[in-house]
Design a protein around this motif. Structure first.
Motif, PDB file in Angstrom:
ATOM      1  N   TYR A  33      -6.456 -16.424  -6.484  1.00 37.39           N
ATOM      2  CA  TYR A  33      -5.091 -15.339  -7.060  1.00 37.39           C
ATOM      3  C   TYR A  33      -4.042 -16.373  -7.312  1.00 37.39           C
ATOM      4  O   TYR A  33      -3.781 -17.265  -6.941  1.00 37.39           O
ATOM      5  CB  TYR A  33      -4.683 -14.613  -6.535  1.00 37.39           C
ATOM      6  N   ASN A  34      -2.590 -16.318  -8.112  1.00 40.21           N
ATOM      7  CA  ASN A  34      -1.794 -16.745  -8.043  1.00 40.21           C
ATOM      8  C   ASN A  34      -0.812 -16.543  -8.150  1.00 40.21           C
ATOM      9  O   ASN A  34      -0.033 -15.044  -8.557  1.00 40.21           O
ATOM     10  CB  ASN A  34      -1.218 -17.161 -10.034  1.00 40.21           C
ATOM     11  N   LEU A  35       0.564 -17.123  -8.091  1.00 34.35           N
ATOM     12  CA  LEU A  35       1.630 -16.793  -7.248  1.00 34.35           C
ATOM     13  C   LEU A  35       2.571 -16.941  -9.653  1.00 34.35           C
ATOM     14  O   LEU A  35       2.622 -18.223  -9.678  1.00 34.35           O
ATOM     15  CB  LEU A  35       2.704 -17.228  -7.244  1.00 34.35           C
ATOM     16  N   LEU A  36       3.055 -16.055  -9.556  1.00 32.47           N
ATOM     17  CA  LEU A  36       3.999 -16.214 -10.948  1.00 32.47           C
ATOM     18  C   LEU A  36       5.334 -15.668 -10.569  1.00 32.47           C
ATOM     19  O   LEU A  36       5.615 -15.202  -9.695  1.00 32.47           O
ATOM     20  CB  LEU A  36       3.524 -15.298 -11.825  1.00 32.47           C
ATOM     21  N   TYR A  37       6.520 -16.342 -11.981  1.00 29.09           N
ATOM     22  CA  TYR A  37       7.769 -16.727 -11.136  1.00 29.09           C
ATOM     23  C   TYR A  37       8.385 -16.380 -12.782  1.00 29.09           C
ATOM     24  O   TYR A  37       7.732 -16.772 -13.719  1.00 29.09           O
ATOM     25  CB  TYR A  37       8.016 -18.255 -10.766  1.00 29.09           C
ATOM     26  N   GLY A  38       9.939 -15.189 -12.367  1.00 29.29           N
ATOM     27  CA  GLY A  38      10.045 -14.580 -14.447  1.00 29.29           C
ATOM     28  C   GLY A  38       9.580 -13.760 -14.797  1.00 29.29           C
ATOM     29  O   GLY A  38       8.500 -14.170 -14.353  1.00 29.29           O
ATOM     30  N   LEU A  39      10.664 -13.285 -15.588  1.00 34.74           N
ATOM     31  CA  LEU A  39       9.831 -12.775 -16.321  1.00 34.74           C
ATOM     32  C   LEU A  39       8.857 -13.401 -17.722  1.00 34.74           C
ATOM     33  O   LEU A  39       7.974 -11.973 -18.368  1.00 34.74           O
ATOM     34  CB  LEU A  39      10.644 -11.455 -17.275  1.00 34.74           C
ATOM     35  N   GLY A  48       1.741 -11.876  -8.600  1.00 30.95           N
ATOM     36  CA  GLY A  48       0.771 -11.866  -8.384  1.00 30.95           C
ATOM     37  C   GLY A  48      -0.290 -11.303  -9.460  1.00 30.95           C
ATOM     38  O   GLY A  48       0.217 -10.288  -9.666  1.00 30.95           O
ATOM     39  N   GLN A  49      -1.155 -12.765  -9.532  1.00 31.89           N
ATOM     40  CA  GLN A  49      -2.304 -12.202 -10.358  1.00 31.89           C
ATOM     41  C   GLN A  49      -3.487 -12.845  -9.688  1.00 31.89           C
ATOM     42  O   GLN A  49      -4.328 -13.649  -9.325  1.00 31.89           O
ATOM     43  CB  GLN A  49      -2.263 -13.354 -11.553  1.00 31.89           C
ATOM     44  N   ALA A  50      -4.464 -11.724  -8.980  1.00 31.69           N
ATOM     45  CA  ALA A  50      -5.453 -11.830  -8.691  1.00 31.69           C
ATOM     46  C   ALA A  50      -6.717 -11.556  -9.825  1.00 31.69           C
ATOM     47  O   ALA A  50      -6.803 -10.702 -10.762  1.00 31.69           O
ATOM     48  CB  ALA A  50      -5.615 -10.867  -7.626  1.00 31.69           C
ATOM     49  N   ILE A  51      -7.949 -13.135  -9.460  1.00 30.88           N
ATOM     50  CA  ILE A  51      -8.724 -12.142 -10.448  1.00 30.88           C
ATOM     51  C   ILE A  51     -10.399 -12.533  -9.534  1.00 30.88           C
ATOM     52  O   ILE A  51     -10.304 -13.225  -8.756  1.00 30.88           O
ATOM     53  CB  ILE A  51      -8.534 -13.153 -11.643  1.00 30.88           C
ATOM     54  N   ASN A  52     -11.375 -11.596 -10.157  1.00 33.31           N
ATOM     55  CA  ASN A  52     -12.723 -11.471  -9.747  1.00 33.31           C
ATOM     56  C   ASN A  52     -13.686 -11.205 -11.779  1.00 33.31           C
ATOM     57  O   ASN A  52     -13.231 -10.499 -11.686  1.00 33.31           O
ATOM     58  CB  ASN A  52     -13.281 -11.027  -9.009  1.00 33.31           C
TER      59      ASN A  52
END
Length: 182
Positions: free
Chosen positions: A126-132, A158-162
């Protein structure tokens, strides 16, 4: 860990003037100085405050062989992201540290994903993401915020992937420390 200044400084001075027969002189001086402080999610932080909870990113329930990308927002007491305001401080530095499982990002995603969730057995990238504009936050990345007299909402996603690979059942977690310097 929070670094900064949130002290009330009190100094007392006591001066005794020269003493002549039959007279005693004294001068007392008191000074109180309030240094700048910050409020995070409405809570005043003190110097070196630790273990503040900035909220959770809940991706929900998925099958053990989910495929694709899951998106979610940081939520704290019903608010999206976290809020920060610092009286008398113009600039604040926010540092997103490494997650507990960063060394276990599944290899098929390690080029584009920097964190991993785990249930103790399996790992999900997963990633953490900031802002619009959802800028990816890498480990130990620093963000500088100005004009802190005005409350700022820091939007985190947050963005998780599989890829459909089976993962074991369970609740997946990770902890990413955030340091705020003011």
């Amino acid at each position: 860990m929070i670094l900064g200044r949130a002290f009330a400084f009190i100094s007392f001075s006591f001066f005794v003037s020269s003493v002549n027969a039959g007279e005693i002189g004294a001068k007392l001086n008191t000074q109180i100085e309030l240094l700048p402080s910050c409020s995070i999610n409405g809570q005043i932080v003190e110097n070196n405050t630790v273990n503040l909870n900035f909220g959770n990113i809940d991706f929900g329930e998925v099958s053990s062989a989910f495929s694709g990308v899951l998106d979610a927002s940081l939520v704290n007491n019903g608010n999206a992201g976290f809020q920060i305001q610092c009286a008398g401080i113009s600039t604040v530095k926010v540092i997103f540290g490494a997650g507990n499982n960063d060394s276990n990002v599944p290899s098929s995603f390690s080029q584009n994903y920097y964190h991993a969730l785990t249930n103790g057995t399996s790992f999900v990238a997963y990633n953490l993401l900031y802002g619009l504009n959802k800028q990816v936050i890498k480990s130990n990345e620093v963000f500088i915020f100005n004009d802190m007299n005005i409350k700022k909402n820091i939007d985190i996603f947050g963005q998780a992937i599989n890829d459909g690979s089976r993962i074991s059942k369970g609740e997946y977690r990770d902890v990413v420390p955030i340091t705020i310097e003011f």
